[in-house]
Design a protein around this motif. Structure first.
Motif, PDB file in Angstrom:
ATOM      1  N   GLU A   1       0.898  -1.104  -0.127  1.00  0.00           N
ATOM      2  CA  GLU A   1       0.103  -0.042   0.275  1.00  0.00           C
ATOM      3  C   GLU A   1       0.910   1.224   0.044  1.00  0.00           C
ATOM      4  OE1 GLU A   1      -2.703  -0.423   3.183  1.00  0.00           O
ATOM      5  OE2 GLU A   1      -4.023  -1.556   2.330  1.00  0.00           O
ATOM      6  N   THR A   2       1.856   1.178   0.812  1.00  0.00           N
ATOM      7  CA  THR A   2       2.910   2.324   0.705  1.00  0.00           C
ATOM      8  C   THR A   2       3.544   2.395  -0.646  1.00  0.00           C
ATOM      9  OG1 THR A   2       3.350   1.933   3.036  1.00  0.00           O
ATOM     10  CG2 THR A   2       5.031   3.223   1.827  1.00  0.00           C
ATOM     11  N   TYR A   3       4.024   1.437  -1.188  1.00  0.00           N
ATOM     12  CA  TYR A   3       4.543   1.712  -2.581  1.00  0.00           C
ATOM     13  C   TYR A   3       3.488   2.231  -3.455  1.00  0.00           C
ATOM     14  CZ  TYR A   3       5.042  -0.456  -7.309  1.00  0.00           C
ATOM     15  OH  TYR A   3       5.315  -0.872  -8.635  1.00  0.00           O
ATOM     16  N   VAL A   4       2.414   1.713  -3.409  1.00  0.00           N
ATOM     17  CA  VAL A   4       1.348   2.009  -4.453  1.00  0.00           C
ATOM     18  C   VAL A   4       0.914   3.816  -4.444  1.00  0.00           C
ATOM     19  CG1 VAL A   4      -1.320   2.008  -5.132  1.00  0.00           C
ATOM     20  CG2 VAL A   4       0.018  -0.084  -4.858  1.00  0.00           C
ATOM     21  N   GLY A   5       1.241   4.111  -3.025  1.00  0.00           N
ATOM     22  CA  GLY A   5       0.811   5.348  -2.859  1.00  0.00           C
ATOM     23  C   GLY A   5       2.069   6.317  -3.222  1.00  0.00           C
ATOM     24  N   LEU A   6       3.036   5.814  -3.120  1.00  0.00           N
ATOM     25  CA  LEU A   6       4.529   6.438  -3.656  1.00  0.00           C
ATOM     26  C   LEU A   6       5.025   6.572  -5.071  1.00  0.00           C
ATOM     27  CD1 LEU A   6       6.650   5.870  -0.107  1.00  0.00           C
ATOM     28  CD2 LEU A   6       5.323   7.970  -0.923  1.00  0.00           C
ATOM     29  N   ARG A   7       4.723   5.340  -5.603  1.00  0.00           N
ATOM     30  CA  ARG A   7       5.337   5.270  -6.872  1.00  0.00           C
ATOM     31  C   ARG A   7       4.775   6.490  -7.881  1.00  0.00           C
ATOM     32  NH1 ARG A   7       1.657  -0.063  -8.924  1.00  0.00           N
ATOM     33  NH2 ARG A   7      -0.391   1.150  -8.833  1.00  0.00           N
ATOM     34  N   THR A   8       5.798   6.462  -9.223  1.00  0.00           N
ATOM     35  CA  THR A   8       5.438   7.546  -9.918  1.00  0.00           C
ATOM     36  C   THR A   8       5.219   7.036 -11.170  1.00  0.00           C
ATOM     37  OG1 THR A   8       7.844   8.041 -10.213  1.00  0.00           O
ATOM     38  CG2 THR A   8       6.407   9.447  -8.493  1.00  0.00           C
ATOM     39  N   ALA A   9       4.616   7.611 -12.286  1.00  0.00           N
ATOM     40  CA  ALA A   9       4.685   7.166 -13.650  1.00  0.00           C
ATOM     41  C   ALA A   9       5.966   7.241 -14.417  1.00  0.00           C
ATOM     42  CB  ALA A   9       3.301   7.581 -14.225  1.00  0.00           C
ATOM     43  N   LYS A  10       6.318   6.316 -15.164  1.00  0.00           N
ATOM     44  CA  LYS A  10       7.389   6.466 -15.977  1.00  0.00           C
ATOM     45  C   LYS A  10       6.867   6.880 -17.384  1.00  0.00           C
ATOM     46  CE  LYS A  10      10.853   5.002 -13.717  1.00  0.00           C
ATOM     47  NZ  LYS A  10      12.288   5.641 -13.361  1.00  0.00           N
ATOM     48  N   GLN A  11       7.596   6.715 -18.379  1.00  0.00           N
ATOM     49  CA  GLN A  11       6.933   7.138 -19.867  1.00  0.00           C
ATOM     50  C   GLN A  11       5.883   6.170 -20.337  1.00  0.00           C
ATOM     51  OE1 GLN A  11      10.585   8.020 -22.281  1.00  0.00           O
ATOM     52  NE2 GLN A  11      10.527  10.051 -21.535  1.00  0.00           N
ATOM     53  N   VAL A  12       6.334   5.002 -19.996  1.00  0.00           N
ATOM     54  CA  VAL A  12       5.260   3.941 -20.580  1.00  0.00           C
ATOM     55  C   VAL A  12       4.875   3.002 -19.433  1.00  0.00           C
ATOM     56  CG1 VAL A  12       6.334   3.905 -22.927  1.00  0.00           C
ATOM     57  CG2 VAL A  12       7.334   2.378 -21.292  1.00  0.00           C
TER      58      VAL A  12
END
Length: 596
Positions: free
Chosen positions: A553-564
């Motif tokens: 859950e922490t990962y999902v809240g912190l991850r960012t979008a890459k180009q693809v």
């Protein structure tokens, strides 16, 4: 696949007969337990928590359908404990609140071997005779010797392959088998070979890791890494040679192992692995190896230099099946029809995405059959499943398969035109779980349910996590995550290299679990090889699934979008650090204590 000649077959038959004689003498009391122990270990027979355990060698993971049928027969007819042994084991498990002790199963290991947990020693000789009928054995799957050599499961078929490592692995197998100088090393010794740009063989984690490469002039050689290993002291190997001509690989290996044999610790098994020697001696060890190599080549004449003729002879066994011209001509239409079928069936589409990989021949694909389901221990395969797999291999993969590092089975020769038919057949056999490389495609050792060395159970923790994450939409949203579980510090579940690692520890006679984050096996998706870092004090078994959920859950809240794509777990960990994940895990402990 490499085919044994009559000499090889006679050797295995004589070895099996020799082991039968040793067992009979032990049963008559002519061999003491101390005298018999090294003899059974040299043939892959351990005595574990409840019963004997047999480890069968599968060199570089390559296995035929005929061999799998023999494994299925052993599972069905021999992997059954004596009634009193099973009753005692079940009683022990009931005290722990579980009875997860399946029999009549084979277990795929992280080093592409196969294990059985219940065969009585009274049946051991019959099993070894049966294995020999299909050129299988347990030689050097145990003991302080050079163990089974492992490879990338996509060897010979991967699009990113530089050189096929299998001929080299086979030549090394023949050279290392019962090598008299290296049969009693200070400790066990493991070699892995990768021939692709993406290291799918975790070479940096091995005593010796070999990466095939080409020089600027196109010459083939090896990048040689020495001194890697897991266990109590997780260590990433050191590069000894950036480029070694392929003909000299066994001369160089002899130098590496000979120096280790000479200087390795024998007074303390915890300091006996080559990684300890390399770390302690540093440049001195490398210098000793180089001098030994010089003497082997210049003074002894390089006795283990691989002749071109021998390399060509062995390579001839690894020729790819031909693609019919008619099939190649209509490939684009076949792919279009396949894509149309996927658009109309989400289950098929998911399977194509997760379990099917590209092939160096456009007319083929590499298909992974997943042995990770909530009702089955990771890497376990029943006799019935093994027979189904053998049928699928014969029908769809030219009679050949690969046991993978992640405890699954890969079919390397599946024609594009057969993919839908294979999926349907695998679905009917219960072998089409579309979870390869996702969270539930976890690695787990047998742990305390079977192993006498384990501090805690692995399988019950694996089951609890798998049960919680059965939604494929959620798993695909989380992306590729390596979850590895070991029941003790020996690291048979490779917890050190997991993006999420779980280690069973003994705390006041009770089972507890340390959690590590950020490990990597060295593959492109995971980043450079490294050991995960512990995120806090140990957790109870009941807390572990909640800890994993809090981390994700922490990962999902912190991850960012890459180009693809979105950021992977290890990428997020590298960017933000461990602190947010530690805090989330510790909140689980705080909640559990408050409830308690």
């Amino acid at each position: 696949m490499y085919e044994y000649n009559e000499f090889d077959k006679a050797f295995l038959r004589s070895r099996a007969a020799q082991f039968r004689d040793q067992i009979e003498r032990w049963q008559r009391g002519e061999l003491t337990e101390d005298a018999f122990r090294p003899l059974r270990l040299q043939n892959g027979w351990y005595v574990q928590r409840h019963a004997p355990m047999l480890r069968v060698a599968v060199p570089y993971g390559e296995i035929s359908s005929a061999q799998l049928r023999v494994i299925a027969r052993i599972a069905r007819d021999f992997d059954k404990p004596e009634p009193e042994v099973l009753d005692a084991a079940l009683d022990a498990q009931r005290k722990l609140g579980t009875t997860q002790l399946p029999t009549q199963n084979a277990h795929f290991t992280t080093r592409t071997n196969i294990q059985f947990n219940w065969i009585p020693l009274s049946k051991a000789a019959d099993v070894m005779d049966l294995l020999a009928t299909e050129n299988m054995h347990g030689i050097q799957t145990s003991g302080n010797c050079i163990r089974n050599i492992s490879c990338d499961e996509r060897a010979g078929v991967a699009p990113d392959e530089i050189v096929d490592p299998r001929p080299f692995a086979e030549i090394m197998r023949q050279w290392t088998t019962l090598h008299p100088e290296f049969s009693f090393l200070p400790r066990k010794f493991k070699i892995a070979i990768s021939g692709a740009s993406d290291d799918r063989a975790a070479t940096a984690w091995h005593d010796v890791g070999l990466q095939l490469c080409k020089s600027d002039g196109g010459e083939v050689g090896f990048r040689v890494i020495v001194g890697g290993g897991m266990g109590r002291t997780p260590t990433i190997g050191t590069v000894f040679r950036e480029f070694l001509p392929w003909q000299h690989i066994m001369n160089y290996l002899e130098a590496v192992v000979r120096v280790y044999n000479r200087f390795g610790r024998r007074d303390n098994k915890y300091k006996a692995r080559i990684k300890i020697l390399v770390k302690a001696e540093g440049q001195r060890y490398l210098d000793e190896v180089e001098e030994e190599f010089r003497q082997i080549v210049e003074i002894d004449g390089g006795p283990h230099t691989i002749p071109q003729a021998e390399f060509d002879r062995v390579s001839a066994y690894f020729v790819a099946p031909a693609t019919p011209a008619s099939e190649a001509a209509k490939l684009s239409g076949t792919i279009a029809a396949l894509n149309a079928a996927a658009r109309n069936n989400i289950a098929f589409a998911r399977w194509l995405e997760r379990n099917v990989a590209s092939h160096k021949d456009p007319a083929f694909r590499i298909v992974t059959l997943s042995f990770k389901r909530s009702l089955q221990a990771p890497g376990d395969a029943s006799a019935e499943q093994l027979e189904h797999v053998a049928e699928l291999i014969d029908r769809f993969s030219c009679g050949e398969a690969r046991i993978t590092h992640a405890q699954n089975i890969a079919l390397p020769w599946v024609r594009v035109c057969d993919l839908e038919a294979l999926w349907k057949a695998a679905t009917r056999a219960g072998l089409a779980s579309a979870n390869v490389k996702l969270l539930t495609d976890m690695i787990a050792c047998p742990g305390g349910d079977f192993c006498s060395l384990a501090n805690a159970r692995s399988l019950s923790v694996a089951k609890a996590i798998a049960d919680r994450y059965q939604d494929l939409d959620e798993l695909n949203d989380l992306g590729e995550i390596d979850l590895h579980i070991s029941g003790c510090i020996n690291s048979c579940g490779h917890h050190h290299s997991g993006h999420i690692g779980i280690l069973g520890v003994d705390k006041d006679g009770k089972e507890w679990y340390q959690v590590t984050l950020g490990g990597s096996d060295g593959s492109a998706a995971s980043g450079p090889a490294r050991a995960g870092k512990v995120i806090g004090p140990a957790f109870s078994a009941d807390e572990v699934p909640d800890v994993v959920e809090a981390i994700l859950e922490t990962y999902v809240g912190l991850r960012t979008a890459k180009q693809v794509r979105v950021e992977r777990l290890n990428e997020t960990l590298q960017r933000v650090g461990l602190e947010p994940f530690k805090a989330a895990a510790n909140r689980v402990r705080g909640t559990a204590e408050a409830i308690g």
